[in-house]
Motif scaffolding. Structure first.
Motif, PDB file in Angstrom:
ATOM      1  N   UNK A 184      -2.930  12.427  33.318  1.00 41.01           N
ATOM      2  CA  UNK A 184      -1.963  11.945  32.333  1.00 41.01           C
ATOM      3  C   UNK A 184      -0.532  12.402  32.616  1.00 41.01           C
ATOM      4  N   UNK A 185      -0.364  13.330  33.553  1.00 36.63           N
ATOM      5  CA  UNK A 185       0.967  13.897  33.792  1.00 36.63           C
ATOM      6  C   UNK A 185       2.026  12.848  34.153  1.00 36.63           C
ATOM      7  N   UNK A 186       1.764  11.898  35.050  1.00 39.83           N
ATOM      8  CA  UNK A 186       2.802  10.902  35.373  1.00 39.83           C
ATOM      9  C   UNK A 186       3.279  10.122  34.151  1.00 39.83           C
ATOM     10  N   UNK A 187       2.355   9.792  33.239  1.00 37.96           N
ATOM     11  CA  UNK A 187       2.737   9.080  32.019  1.00 37.96           C
ATOM     12  C   UNK A 187       3.683   9.941  31.184  1.00 37.96           C
ATOM     13  N   UNK A 188       3.380  11.218  31.052  1.00 37.95           N
ATOM     14  CA  UNK A 188       4.233  12.120  30.284  1.00 37.95           C
ATOM     15  C   UNK A 188       5.613  12.251  30.927  1.00 37.95           C
ATOM     16  N   UNK A 189       5.643  12.293  32.229  1.00 37.89           N
ATOM     17  CA  UNK A 189       6.911  12.497  32.934  1.00 37.89           C
ATOM     18  C   UNK A 189       7.850  11.304  32.806  1.00 37.89           C
ATOM     19  N   UNK A 190       7.308  10.095  32.676  1.00 34.07           N
ATOM     20  CA  UNK A 190       8.181   8.924  32.594  1.00 34.07           C
ATOM     21  C   UNK A 190       8.483   8.494  31.158  1.00 34.07           C
ATOM     22  N   UNK A 191       7.889   9.176  30.184  1.00 29.26           N
ATOM     23  CA  UNK A 191       8.105   8.823  28.781  1.00 29.26           C
ATOM     24  C   UNK A 191       9.278   9.619  28.213  1.00 29.26           C
ATOM     25  N   UNK A 192      10.079   8.967  27.378  1.00 26.55           N
ATOM     26  CA  UNK A 192      11.217   9.631  26.750  1.00 26.55           C
ATOM     27  C   UNK A 192      11.033   9.822  25.238  1.00 26.55           C
ATOM     28  N   UNK A 193      10.256   8.954  24.614  1.00 31.80           N
ATOM     29  CA  UNK A 193      10.008   9.085  23.187  1.00 31.80           C
ATOM     30  C   UNK A 193       8.506   9.162  22.936  1.00 31.80           C
ATOM     31  N   UNK A 194       8.068  10.302  22.411  1.00 31.58           N
ATOM     32  CA  UNK A 194       6.658  10.535  22.140  1.00 31.58           C
ATOM     33  C   UNK A 194       6.424  10.522  20.632  1.00 31.58           C
ATOM     34  N   UNK A 195       5.386   9.815  20.213  1.00 27.69           N
ATOM     35  CA  UNK A 195       4.931   9.878  18.831  1.00 27.69           C
ATOM     36  C   UNK A 195       3.436  10.172  18.845  1.00 27.69           C
ATOM     37  N   UNK A 196       3.036  11.211  18.139  1.00 24.70           N
ATOM     38  CA  UNK A 196       1.638  11.637  18.164  1.00 24.70           C
ATOM     39  C   UNK A 196       1.140  11.859  16.745  1.00 24.70           C
ATOM     40  N   UNK A 197      -0.024  11.301  16.446  1.00 30.68           N
ATOM     41  CA  UNK A 197      -0.680  11.519  15.156  1.00 30.68           C
ATOM     42  C   UNK A 197      -2.062  12.096  15.419  1.00 30.68           C
ATOM     43  N   UNK A 198      -2.422  13.140  14.692  1.00 36.36           N
ATOM     44  CA  UNK A 198      -3.730  13.756  14.891  1.00 36.36           C
ATOM     45  C   UNK A 198      -4.404  14.064  13.565  1.00 36.36           C
ATOM     46  N   UNK A 199      -5.638  13.642  13.464  1.00 34.56           N
ATOM     47  CA  UNK A 199      -6.441  13.941  12.273  1.00 34.56           C
ATOM     48  C   UNK A 199      -7.582  14.897  12.613  1.00 34.56           C
ATOM     49  N   UNK A 200      -7.692  15.300  13.880  1.00 39.63           N
ATOM     50  CA  UNK A 200      -8.786  16.167  14.323  1.00 39.63           C
ATOM     51  C   UNK A 200      -8.311  17.547  14.732  1.00 39.63           C
ATOM     52  N   UNK A 201      -7.386  17.570  15.714  1.00 36.43           N
ATOM     53  CA  UNK A 201      -6.928  18.820  16.306  1.00 36.43           C
ATOM     54  C   UNK A 201      -5.411  18.836  16.407  1.00 36.43           C
ATOM     55  N   UNK A 202      -4.846  20.015  16.642  1.00 38.55           N
ATOM     56  CA  UNK A 202      -3.429  20.103  16.969  1.00 38.55           C
ATOM     57  C   UNK A 202      -3.198  19.333  18.270  1.00 38.55           C
ATOM     58  N   UNK A 203      -2.178  18.484  18.353  1.00 34.32           N
ATOM     59  CA  UNK A 203      -1.926  17.732  19.584  1.00 34.32           C
ATOM     60  C   UNK A 203      -1.779  18.645  20.797  1.00 34.32           C
ATOM     61  N   UNK A 204      -2.335  18.220  21.916  1.00 36.84           N
ATOM     62  CA  UNK A 204      -2.352  19.049  23.111  1.00 36.84           C
ATOM     63  C   UNK A 204      -0.996  19.537  23.553  1.00 36.84           C
ATOM     64  N   UNK A 205       0.049  18.728  23.342  1.00 32.64           N
ATOM     65  CA  UNK A 205       1.390  19.084  23.780  1.00 32.64           C
ATOM     66  C   UNK A 205       1.922  20.334  23.085  1.00 32.64           C
TER      67      UNK A 205
END
Length: 282
Positions: A105-126
């Motif tokens: 997943x690292x290449x996807x993270x590196x090219x993204x500028x705006x992240x939106x994360x919703x979690x109902x199970x665990x703290x987001x990995x980031x």
């Protein structure tokens, strides 16, 4: 390949089927004639052309040979990999271990500028601490009977968190209140994780919202998801990992994120919930 709950995956399969159908037509062959050349039943070529059955890599190679279009084989195989990659079971994603799944997943993270994360199970990995990540990945490794590369997988996730430091990147995290109240790893791990959430929320490029537990919610919790810019959504389901790229579907998740954002509390109110959860751990 598993049946995908997303029209993105279905449309990718349909696009591949259409290309194969055009290849057959351009070669002047009927579906029955192509099946005969490939040594298949007539129904198999029909199922592939109508996207009812996904072709294998060997099927595509045979199809191109039968149509005299072997120069298109590699391009069609790339399309097949794209379609297959939109819906991946956890067993398939993690068959080489958890480290590779984290690194992929690292290449996807590196090219993204705006992240939106919703979690109902665990703290987001980031925004997980190392002990929290270790507890989470260890639980997955044991539950799924995977090779034990947890230490390497944790290191890969910690390395991926470096993108948080990018000044040109914006992060919006939403977590259900249940995520901060029922955790993993025990009280010490959870206390450290909650302290880390407060610290992360103070960053200028980070927004952290907590959706309070209430008895009168109209927008109920949903599966955890990530939105990368406005081009891709990844959804973590019980059975696998879904990639969504269709603009209409991406927009649906963006709308859901916006609705959940309106239910969340931020700043001092979010810290109050987190601090209360920490007090209960003590």
């Amino acid at each position: 390949m598993a049946v995908s709950p997303s029209s993105s995956a279905q449309q990718a399969r349909q696009a591949l089927a259409s290309r194969l159908k055009d290849l057959c037509r351009n070669a002047g062959l009927t579906g029955a004639e192509l099946a005969e050349r490939c040594g298949w039943s007539r129904s198999k070529s029909s199922r592939i052309m109508n996207a009812r059955t996904p072709p294998s890599a060997d099927d595509i190679r045979a199809w191109c040979r039968a149509c005299g279009a072997e120069e298109q084989t590699e391009d069609l195989l790339a399309s097949l990999r794209t379609a297959e990659g939109m819906w991946v079971t956890w067993r398939r994603m993690e068959r080489a271990g958890l480290k590779q799944a984290q690194q992929a997943r690292l290449p996807l993270y590196q090219r993204t500028h705006r992240f939106r994360s919703y979690s109902s199970w665990l703290v987001p990995g980031m925004i997980q601490t190392q002990p929290y990540t270790t507890a989470a990945l260890r639980a997955i490794q044991r539950r799924r009977g995977l090779v034990d590369d947890v230490a390497d997988a944790v290191a890969a996730r910690m390395e991926r968190q470096r993108v948080l430091s990018g000044r040109d990147r914006q992060f919006a995290f939403l977590v259900e209140e249940s995520v901060i109240r029922s955790g993993i790893g025990g009280p010490k791990v959870m206390s450290g994780q909650l302290e880390h959430l407060i610290a992360v929320a103070s960053r200028p490029n980070v927004s952290l919202g907590v959706v309070p537990m209430r008895p009168d919610r109209e927008r109920w919790p949903v599966e955890g998801f990530w939105i990368y810019d406005s081009t891709q959504v990844n959804v973590e389901l019980v059975s696998g990992y879904l990639t969504i790229t269709q603009p209409s579907e991406v927009a649906m998740y963006a709308d859901t994120f916006a609705e959940l954002s309106q239910l969340a509390v931020y700043g001092a109110k979010a810290r109050a919930l987190i601090n209360d959860a920490m007090e209960r751990l003590r």
